[in-house]
Design an enzyme around this catalytic site. Structure first.
Site, mmCIF file in Angstrom:
data_model
loop_
_atom_site.group_PDB
_atom_site.id
_atom_site.type_symbol
_atom_site.label_atom_id
_atom_site.label_comp_id
_atom_site.label_asym_id
_atom_site.label_seq_id
_atom_site.Cartn_x
_atom_site.Cartn_y
_atom_site.Cartn_z
ATOM 1 C CD GLN A 110 -8.542 0.248 0.464
ATOM 2 O OE1 GLN A 110 -7.433 0.447 0.971
ATOM 3 N NE2 GLN A 110 -8.686 -0.249 -0.755
ATOM 4 C CE LYS B 261 -4.992 -1.991 0.608
ATOM 5 N NZ LYS B 261 -5.017 -0.534 0.374
ATOM 6 C CB SER C 235 -0.945 -0.044 1.206
ATOM 7 O OG SER C 235 -1.928 0.954 1.125
#
Length: 489
Positions: free
Chosen positions: A349, A345, A321
């Site tokens: 979000q 990733k 991420s």
């Protein structure tokens, strides 16, 4: 159904459709329910396009009505009582499941409290970031110095059972609630490591996990001072702490810098942005965001000049991420990235409150590298691929029955790799317990004040695992770090 239950059903359907209906113009709202023969209402629908919109909205409403119908069927006909809250939460979770996105999840009030604790100063648990991959709870990365790291857990380990109870079929939140617990309590995790066919059971004693994210140090190699900043996650204060650490290292006269995001599962997007502003020139984007409509937005820093000293980045499979945003930006800006391909990733979000203490964490957009590449499920490839020694990837030792001469087992192969990694020659690493393996075990036992039988019992296995953990933490054995130091100068 009594009035209270009818009221609950109405509130459920209103909650589900209100957000989408609210943005429609007045005529559309009032014609959602059913067609009317009223001349005044019909006159409001003046074109075929308007009629089509109303029909689409009617179909959308009927779809939500089907959910309420299912609720009524279950409530009236199921042979046992069902908690209303479970039905509602199940409907929400079911909608999210259809997205087939492991990062879009529903969190009830209890889960929200646990999540909030995990980004505060400390929390209690085993200290590992997990995600759901192919229906299995998977470790993204253990936290530095945590019980999970001490127990030998590694990125990509699959957690199959908790205290003998299978996690199959459970959502991520429920699985996490079983893994977490009070400080001092023990949990047994049954894990499956990549490359191994036999699961092993790993006892982990839960502890208080401090949320420290920045670990700076200065290392002198060949007379040159090198600053090393390890970032274990990107939390609210990480960027400020990084900038303070960097300023302190520069005051100490560092001649090079290594940014270590190995085992970093990610965190706040804004945090990594602030860190990258130190290194990416203002004429180069450090990340690109792709919104739902396909529009791409580039983000730039205000930095006018690069640092005068050389910089390298360390990554591994546990870098995910926000760590990948940093690695990709640095790589495409020309800095060397050393280690292994990252987790993969490529989404961001947002957590949205639902009013009753519960939240939905939902993916809102893709992030792309400055060159427009999407690394999701691919990861960021390093400029220099460096594998760690083989014993870094061994599984935790599990000895149900003692291992001894002339036995053959996959778990013995794991132990042989451990012995070889810490300086004892077992002769082979294929799982056959040879005479030379027996001699290596005896030598290990003698040097560690154990009964030198040449047989690997539980005590020997535990001592061996601790020695391996110590060796993994020894920077002299860290090939990726050593290669980064060589690359800088």
């Amino acid at each position: 159904m009594d009035v209270k239950k009818r009221y609950l059903v109405v509130m459920v359907i209103l909650a589900m459709v209100f957000g989408s209906i609210l943005t429609y113009v007045g005529v559309e709202v009032f014609n959602i329910g059913q067609a009317s023969n009223n001349d005044e209402e019909q006159s409001l629908i003046s074109t075929d396009e308007d009629k089509q919109k109303v029909l689409e909205e009617q179909n959308e409403f009927n779809g939500f009505a089907k959910v309420v119908q299912a609720y009524n069927i279950i409530e009236k006909n199921y042979f046992e009582d069902v908690e209303q809250s479970k039905l509602v939460e199940g409907a929400i979770q079911g909608m999210l499941d259809t997205l087939e996105d492991p990062h879009s999840v529903y969190m009830n009030k209890e889960m929200v409290e646990q999540f909030n604790q995990s980004i505060e100063s400390s929390f209690e648990g085993i200290g590992a970031e997990v995600s759901m991959e192919d229906g299995q709870v998977t470790i993204v990365a253990p936290i530095k110095g945590s019980p999970a790291e001490d127990a030998g857990l590694r990125p990509k380990d699959k957690i199959l059972e908790v205290d003998g109870e299978s996690l199959e079929g459970l959502d991520l939140n429920t699985a996490v609630s079983k893994i977490r617990g009070e400080k001092g309590t023990e949990v047994e995790l049954t894990i499956l490591r990549a490359g191994s066919s036999d699961p092993v059971t790993v006892p982990v004693v839960r502890d208080e996990i401090p949320v420290e994210t920045i670990y700076p140090e200065v290392k002198t190699v060949d007379g040159k001072k090198t600053g090393i900043i390890q970032i274990t996650s990107f939390s609210q204060n990480t960027a400020d702490e990084f900038n303070e650490a960097l300023a302190d290292l520069e005051e100490q006269g560092i001649e090079g810098l290594i940014i270590d995001v190995r085992g970093n599962p990610g965190g706040l997007f804004t945090s990594v942005e602030k860190i990258l502003e130190n290194f990416i020139p203002e004429d180069q984007p450090y990340v690109m965001i792709q919104e739902k409509n396909g529009e791409k937005i580039r983000y730039y820093s205000g930095t006018k000049e690069k640092k005068e000293y050389p910089i390298a980045v360390l990554t591994n499979q546990g870098s995910a991420s926000a760590s990948e945003i940093l690695a990709a930006a640095m790589k495409e800006a020309g800095y060397p990235v050393i280690g292994q391909t990252t987790y993969g990733k490529g989404t961001v979000q947002k957590t949205i409150q639902m009013g009753d203490g519960s939240n939905i964490k939902i993916t809102i957009y893709r992030w792309l590298t400055p060159d427009g590449k999407w690394i999701n499920e691919k990861g960021v490839k390093p400029t220099m691929e460096v594998e760690q020694p083989e014993f870094f990837y061994t599984s935790p030792v599990e000895v149900e029955e003692p291992f001894e001469y002339n036995m053959n087992d996959e778990k013995i192969a794991n132990v042989q790799k451990m012995l070889e990694g810490i300086g004892y020659d077992p002769g082979r690493t294929d799982g056959y317990f040879s005479k030379q393996t027996e001699e290596a075990v005896q030598a290990f036992q003698q040097e560690n004040d154990l009964n030198a039988t040449g047989v690997i019992n539980e005590e020997t296995g535990q001592k061996l695992q601790q020695k391996v953990i110590d060796a993994v933490r020894n920077q002299k054995n860290d090939k990726q770090l050593q290669e980064a130091l060589n690359e800088l100068y």
